[in-house]
Write an enzyme that holds these catalytic residues in place. Structure first.
Site, PDB file in Angstrom:
ATOM      1  N   ILE B 475       0.826  -1.214   0.000  1.00 51.39           N
ATOM      2  CA  ILE B 475       0.000   0.000   0.000  1.00 51.39           C
ATOM      3  C   ILE B 475       0.858   1.261   0.000  1.00 51.39           C
ATOM      4  O   ILE B 475       0.353   2.353   0.173  1.00 51.39           O
ATOM      5  CB  ILE B 475      -0.971   0.006   1.198  1.00 51.39           C
ATOM      6  CG1 ILE B 475      -0.205  -0.023   2.520  1.00 51.39           C
ATOM      7  CG2 ILE B 475      -1.922  -1.183   1.110  1.00 51.39           C
ATOM      8  CD1 ILE B 475      -1.091   0.135   3.751  1.00 51.39           C
ATOM      9  N   GLY B 476       2.150   1.079  -0.169  1.00 50.46           N
ATOM     10  CA  GLY B 476       3.035   2.240  -0.217  1.00 50.46           C
ATOM     11  C   GLY B 476       4.370   2.073   0.489  1.00 50.46           C
ATOM     12  O   GLY B 476       5.331   2.759   0.153  1.00 50.46           O
ATOM     13  N   THR B 640      13.253   3.573   1.386  1.00 53.26           N
ATOM     14  CA  THR B 640      11.804   3.419   1.586  1.00 53.26           C
ATOM     15  C   THR B 640      11.454   3.461   3.074  1.00 53.26           C
ATOM     16  O   THR B 640      10.418   3.983   3.458  1.00 53.26           O
ATOM     17  CB  THR B 640      11.297   2.103   0.969  1.00 53.26           C
ATOM     18  OG1 THR B 640      12.058   1.023   1.479  1.00 53.26           O
ATOM     19  CG2 THR B 640      11.419   2.137  -0.545  1.00 53.26           C
ATOM     20  N   GLU B 711       3.937   2.017  12.061  1.00 48.26           N
ATOM     21  CA  GLU B 711       3.151   2.613  13.156  1.00 48.26           C
ATOM     22  C   GLU B 711       3.996   3.552  14.013  1.00 48.26           C
ATOM     23  O   GLU B 711       3.578   4.672  14.311  1.00 48.26           O
ATOM     24  CB  GLU B 711       2.530   1.527  14.045  1.00 48.26           C
ATOM     25  CG  GLU B 711       2.018   0.277  13.331  1.00 48.26           C
ATOM     26  CD  GLU B 711       0.933   0.519  12.313  1.00 48.26           C
ATOM     27  OE1 GLU B 711       0.193   1.508  12.444  1.00 48.26           O
ATOM     28  OE2 GLU B 711       0.831  -0.277  11.358  1.00 48.26           O
TER      29      GLU B 711
END
Lengths: 326, 744, 269
Positions: B475-476, B640, B711
């Site tokens: 998702i990224g 990333t 998170e």
């Protein structure tokens, strides 16, 4: 969105006729607000008259002032050499509005005609006298955090969202209009209206009238100006409160001043009384405070926008400080 | 020959970067299928009650309309049950709300019909023609007004060991008797995920019993399971494709009503149906971070040792699901506190269900805990960093177990150095930059280093390249890139020779992307699959070559697509040749967490340092500098991973300064309906975020040593900013967001 | 050559309707004609209940002759007056027309309320008939299948739909396609030259100026314009002039780095 007819006249008179004769017709220029409102069913014109190709986009010197064609793009005005030299306050206000992309679409006339961003106006299931006269004002007893502290009525407490118009009202601009009955000039301060009993009417334009240009007279406010906009993020948001300040200074003495507030009323809010307080006084924070106190006379808040009673004068003071230092 | 560069730890460019920068990456609403038609949802305009009537005639007659489906005519999905039918069995998160099964309205903008037409314009127009009449009932949408009705979650009632059950160590509410104590309430408003991609699905019944979904989901397997169950189909008859997901941040963690609606619509018109939500609908029907009230009581000794903490939280849920999150987890394990009490409660409102949003629960809880830490440090006249160091825990005080790894002190040091913590003044309001007040603050975050079971398939192709497949979504965060790096290093291959395919339920089963657990879980599966391939290669080499046949396995080396033999320079076999001889080779592995999870407490840790400027007249806050430091185990890709940290920090800026969904309780309806009303950070709000990774492997989570990043990138950012605002102004804002009105 | 829904069958699940026109009305999507084929005798399928019949396209689009400049004054509506349509319908078997009955004409008029538009997209000319309410964004995505341009909000509040019209960056969601008649449009698909990425695309890959990738085409189109406009003079100026492009993943730091590299690299953008 409902289906609609589309016409693209090549002459202003044809455009004016097309809208004048049809109560369900509407001009469209940049479309940055109208398209949005049509998508949500807030506005449902049966016919759009596309005026984008009318020859009304010039920015030029005219009669000791600047004339901005109604279809001049916000970005074109903000980047124009003449405007940058002569009306930096307008440049600041334009660049404080929307985003670079939207400024490449939005026009001078369209910017003036944008509708309020009141959430009750936008939601067709909620009451709103501006959208559906007689249904009541949802904001009056609702979430009115973004709403007016000046000039509202019990029918409507919405604010006008334009930044550009706040600068133009401060700069004594005049709106040039062509209509079925001919041409007329409207002082900028009289162009937008207060809601009163007919909040559905944002401006004093008559049906079929087309804004053709805005004239801004030359003035000595080319340096000590500031458009200070307070919003919930650093860019690309409507104002909580904004203030336009333009000063002519002689040393540290204020010779002339122009002041207006945005985000506080149904129209851009010119502060002539506060301007008078400044004239002849030293450009100090104490003077600015006095002017801000005068500016706030008559202000009244609702449940969620009480902060504006403090934010508005503070923003005005900050704009004056920034203008002085410029 | 130059040895191949190790990929793990480098900043390899994304494997899908080119697709993303050229517009060639295909998202859920971008599949061209023959006969594709468009669906638009009609939402209720009341928050609670029943549909008295639904007039669809005008919509049905409108040009281009193929069908108008509602509870009046929807085909029954065999496994779809109306939500919340049996109050003794409240559904927990994970059950999609079935649509069009009854006439009950449970929240405002609940889908009551779906209109299908041949063009998007026509579907939208016709959706506006559907007219509903309601039998309205009084609704409740205000958390504060309903806090007296707060209840203990059912799972806690059933299981006192549940993480949302009441917890205590030492004496209950011992802070009340402390000499030096504070007690404060903290509130976060409803926040909405708002990924840039609107939730979308393209549903295609390829046969009456075969369903293909191009869907925005974080878990292709979970979505497949949900809809196979809903339609009573074998799971293999449902295929879910989610190759590219335009952000989610939690809101695609489970299935939602619009997905059910699109599938029903496709069934009715027997053509592929595309449905994309509007931005308004992104507020109402795909979850949000719930509005939560919290209270912290804390006591400490004069020399800065915490003696007790009580942390209470009451969060919002819907009337048809009990949504819970780990709001109080960090408080139980972050600091030494001999007496500790936590209580978690829910309030059920007539609003759609919440769903975990980035840093779920912990981000909410950390705002309260880390603000309270700052308040206590101020009370003690102590530097907040020093106060945290005095209460540092070298083992988990909640479970009395050692940490698997914990390098939080290293993070503290690195962050303090980088932000210039020494400039911070103990007394607030002392620093200025021109008109602006300047302040510094910090906030700590933690999240469990979770690992789930994951499979992986790998094939060595005759051209010497490797194909890996996993159902996992990206998702990224760059999952595809990280997996390629892991495979490259494990196999000794150039990453250009590895193709990792993801986002398809037909591939090897993998967990749902979420909870910072994907590299922890899928990473080892990929690694093990590659090890299995190596074993295969060794076997193939042994079968075909005398030198390899006689060799001990540990003497066989793998590098740059070759097998070699230590001590025998002549022995050499290329992967391609071996595979060609064998006609291809494939492995499938099933990777499971090891036993160390029972012995150690495994967490990622972060600390965020913020420098803010506050305008004393206008109350504007600008975050001028942010430093985010993480102990997240091994960093697979510094580029990333760094991007993840920066992005999480930006999310934290939004949470701290601007994000706030508002409901007008009279109507039970959001007044923030779009991205002009609900502000998320723009470029101008984001400073250059500086990132520091400890980059020490955690050998207990998995063989790669990873712990998870997504998170902890957000958890602790909002309190760091709030604490910096206090340091700049002396004003303590305990209700987010910190908008200008709260500071003037 | 005709794309779109023209050749799709009407919904087979649906029972024949009471004398109404088929629900899969024939000109739902914009009809895409390559310029070189305009004027050829492509036939349109007009589905009606129970049967289909062919109607020569030119009868329906009499004023979309290729060489004639599009005229958008009021006469468009005149052309589409129901009388014309019913004249056209007179060519079809009598029972169909009579079954159409009184209410039909209004709906048919609506269905045919399309206007001709010529666009040059990424260097390719298109001659189209579109509903006036079709936005440029939806035309690109749904009709031309140029899905690189993204829909993120549909209200001009996110920038994901940014394209260049006549070289200027705009939000394609907030204007109707018909308003761009005769204009040149560049989307992300038209930015690279063959396999060679545009320097801004290269810089975004190198600096990891994205995560999920959804806002990326809009960011890149906006970034290219930002440099061309001369609004990339400093980090602060880039941030301000890129603020119309929201990245919820929060890759802002990296995007700004990418833009600075291109700006300072001196390559032609």
């Amino acid at each position: 969105m409902n289906q609609f007819q589309y016409a693209r006249p090549s002459k202003p008179q044809a455009a004016i006729r097309a809208v004048a004769k049809d109560a369900n017709a509407q001009f469209i220029a940049g479309g940055t607000n109208l398209v949005d409102l049509m998508k949500r069913g807030v506005m449902t014109p049966q016919k759009l008259v596309d005026i984008n190709r009318l020859p009304l986009n010039k920015i030029e010197r005219q009669n000791n002032g600047l004339r901005l064609g109604a279809l001049a793009l916000n970005s074109a005005v903000a980047d124009d050499k003449l405007v940058r030299e002569r009306q930096p306050l307008l440049v600041q206000a334009l660049n404080a509005g929307a985003s670079a992309q939207l400024r490449n679409m939005a026009t001078v006339g369209g910017n003036m005609l944008q509708r309020t961003r009141c959430p009750y106006f936008y939601d067709t299931t909620m009451p709103c006298n501006k959208r559906a006269p007689g249904t009541g004002c949802g904001a009056l007893e609702g979430i009115n955090r973004m709403h007016a502290i000046f000039g509202f009525s019990d029918k409507c407490i919405a604010v006008h969202p334009s930044d550009m118009s706040v600068a133009l009202v401060a700069l004594d601009a005049t709106v040039l209009v062509s209509g079925p009955q001919g041409d007329r000039r409207i002082p900028f301060a009289d162009f937008h209206r207060l809601p009163g009993d007919t909040p559905q009417k944002d401006t004093n334009l008559e049906r079929g009238e087309l804004i053709t240009a805005v004239d801004i007279p030359d003035a000595p406010f080319t340096r000590h100006v500031s458009y200070y906009k307070v919003r919930e993020r650093a860019s690309y948001a409507f104002a909580l409160v904004s203030a336009a300040a333009a000063l002519e200074l002689d040393g540290n003495t204020i010779k002339a001043a122009r002041l207006a507030l945005g985000g506080v009323a149904h129209k851009p809010w010119r502060l002539t009384a506060a301007e008078q307080v400044l004239v002849g006084k030293p450009a100090t924070e104490a003077t600015f405070r006095q002017a801000a106190e005068v500016a706030m006379q008559g202000a009244k808040a609702f449940k969620y926008n009480e902060y504006k009673l403090k934010l508005a004068p503070n923003t005005l003071v900050q704009a004056l400080k920034t203008a002085t230092a410029a | 020959m130059k040895p191949l560069q190790k990929q793990i730890g480098t900043g390899m460019n994304r494997v899908d970067g080119r697709l993303k920068v050229t517009g060639a990456a295909t998202y859920a609403a971008e599949y061209e299928l023959p006969g594709l038609v468009y669906a638009v949802l009609v939402g209720s305009t009341i928050a609670k009650g029943r549909l008295a009537s639904l007039d669809t005639k005008a919509a049905e007659r409108a040009p281009g309309v193929l069908a108008v489906v509602s509870h009046l005519n929807a085909p029954k999905a065999p496994g779809a049950k109306p939500a919340g039918k049996d109050p003794s069995q409240p559904q927990t998160v994970g059950n999609p709300l079935a649509v069009f099964t009854d006439d009950k309205i449970r929240f405002n903008d609940q889908p009551i019909a779906v209109v299908v037409a041949d063009t998007l314009e026509r579907a939208r127009f016709a959706a506006g023609l559907v007219k509903a009449q309601y039998a309205q009932e009084a609704h409740q949408t205000n958390l504060e007004a309903n806090r007296p009705q707060a209840f203990l979650p059912t799972q806690a009632k059933k299981n006192p060991k549940s993480p949302v059950a009441d917890y205590q160590r030492g004496q209950v509410d011992a802070y009340k008797t402390g000499a030096l104590k504070l007690e404060a309430e903290y509130v976060i408003p409803t926040e909405v995920h708002h990924p840039m991609e609107l939730q979308a699905i393209t549903a295609h019944w390829e046969a009456p019993d075969r369903l293909t979904l191009y869907d925005k989901t974080q878990g292709t397997m979970a979505t497949r399971r949900d809809f196979a169950k809903q339609w009573g189909l074998p799971e293999e008859n449902v295929k879910v494709v989610a190759t590219f997901v335009g952000g989610a941040f939690g809101n695609a963690l489970h299935s939602w009503p619009h997905e059910s609606a699109a599938i029903i619509a496709a069934k009715v018109v027997n053509r592929p149906v595309k449905l994309m939500l509007t931005r308004e609908q992104m507020f109402t029907m795909v979850g949000y971070r719930p509005h939560t009230w919290q209270k912290i009581g804390m006591s400490a000794t004069a020399d800065g040792k915490i003696t007790a903490i009580t942390h209470e939280a009451t969060g919002q849920t819907s009337t048809y699901e009990e949504f819970t999150e780990s709001t109080l987890g960090q408080t139980r394990m972050m600091y030494q506190a001999p007496n500790l009490t936590t209580r978690y409660r829910l309030v059920a409102l007539d609003i759609g269900s919440p769903i975990w949003m980035r840093g779920p629960g912990e981000a909410t809880g950390a705002f309260a805990l880390e603000s309270a830490m700052d308040e206590m440090a101020h009370l003690l006249n102590l530097d907040p960093l020093e106060f945290r160091l005095r209460n540092y825990t070298d083992q988990d005080p909640e479970r009395n177990r050692p940490w698997s790894t914990k390098f939080l002190k290293e993070c503290y040091q690195a962050g303090a150095d980088r932000i210039g913590w020494s400039k911070r003044q103990l007394k607030p309001g002392m620093l200025r930059d021109g008109d602006w007040l300047v302040g510094y603050g910090m906030g700590v975050g933690t999240f469990g280093a979770h690992r789930g079971a994951s499979k992986a398939n790998a094939q060595l192709l005759p051209n010497g390249t490797v194909l890996l497949q996993s159902a996992v979504t990206d998702i990224g965060p760059g999952t595809g890139t990280a997996m390629t790096q892991i495979a490259a290093d494990t196999l000794g291959l150039d990453p250009a020779k590895i193709r990792f395919e993801w986002g398809n339920s037909s591939f090897a089963s993998a967990p749902t992307q979420g909870g910072s657990a994907i590299v922890n879980s899928v990473g080892p599966a990929v690694q093990e699959a590659c090890l299995a391939l190596k074993a295969k290669l060794r076997e193939l080499a042994a079968a075909g070559n005398g030198a390899f046949a006689a060799a001990r396995p540990e003497d066989v080396a793998f590098a740059d697509g070759h097998l070699t033999l230590n001590g025998n320079p002549a022995a050499r076999a290329t992967y391609a040749d071996l595979v060609k001889q064998a006609g291809g080779t494939a492995v499938a592995v099933d990777s499971k967490p090891g036993p160390d999870g029972q012995k150690y407490s495994m967490y990622s840790f972060s600390v965020h340092f913020a420098e803010v400027r506050v305008h004393p007249l206008t109350g504007e806050v600008r975050v001028s500098k942010l430093v985010s430091c993480a102990d997240a185990g091994t960093i697979i890709n510094e580029k990333t991973a760094g991007n993840q940290m920066k992005g999480g920090a930006v999310g934290g800026i939004g949470m701290a300064l601007m994000e706030h969904a508002m409901i007008d309780d009279r109507f039970g309806r959001y007044v923030t309906k779009d991205l002009a009303d609900y502000h998320v950070p723009v470029h101008a709000d984001a400073p250059a975020v500086e990132v520091f990774f400890v980059n020490q492997p955690d050998p207990h989570v998995n063989a790669l040593g990873t712990k998870g990043i997504g998170e902890i990138a957000t958890i602790g950012v909002a309190p760091a900013i709030a604490n910096a605002v206090f340091n700049a102004t002396g004003k303590r804002v305990r209700e987010l967001p910190i908008t200008p009105d709260k500071l003037i | 050559m005709v794309f779109g829904t023209l050749s799709y069958p009407a919904n087979p699940n649906r029972k024949p309707q009471r004398g109404k026109f088929g629900h899969a009305a024939c000109h739902g999507r914009a009809q895409i004609r390559k310029l070189d084929r305009i004027g050829s005798s492509g036939d349109a399928v007009l589905p009606v209940p129970g049967r289909a019949f062919l109607l020569p396209t030119r009868l329906l689009f009499m004023n979309s002759e290729p060489e004639a400049p599009a005229n958008h004054d009021d006469n468009r509506r005149t052309f589409l007056k129901q009388s014309s349509l019913l004249t056209a319908l007179a060519l079809v078997p009598g029972p169909v027309v009579s079954a159409a009955a009184a209410k039909l004409d209004e709906r048919v008029a609506e269905a045919f309320e399309q206007v001709p538009v010529s666009l040059k997209v990424n260097g390719k000319k298109y001659k189209l008939n579109v509903e006036p309410r079709t936005t440029l964004l939806d035309l690109l995505r749904e009709n031309l299948h140029l899905t690189g341009t993204k829909k993120g909000c549909d209200y001009g509040q996110c920038g994901a739909c940014t394209v260049h019209v006549e070289g200027q960056r705009v939000n394609s969601c907030l204007s109707f396609a018909v308003m761009h008649d005769g204009k040149e449009i560049t989307t992300i698909e038209g930015l690279s030259k063959g396999d060679d990425l545009h320097p801004m695309q290269e810089a975004f890959v190198k600096h990891d100026g994205f995560q999920c990738g959804y806002c990326t085409p809009g960011q890149i189109m906006s970034a290219v314009a930002c440099v061309r406009e001369g609004h990339a003079g400093s980090e602060a100026e880039i941030r301000e002039y890129m603020s119309g492009n929201i990245c919820r993943c929060g890759a802002y730091t990296n995007i700004v780095a990418a833009i600075q590299e291109v700006k300072n690299g001196g390559q032609k953008v």
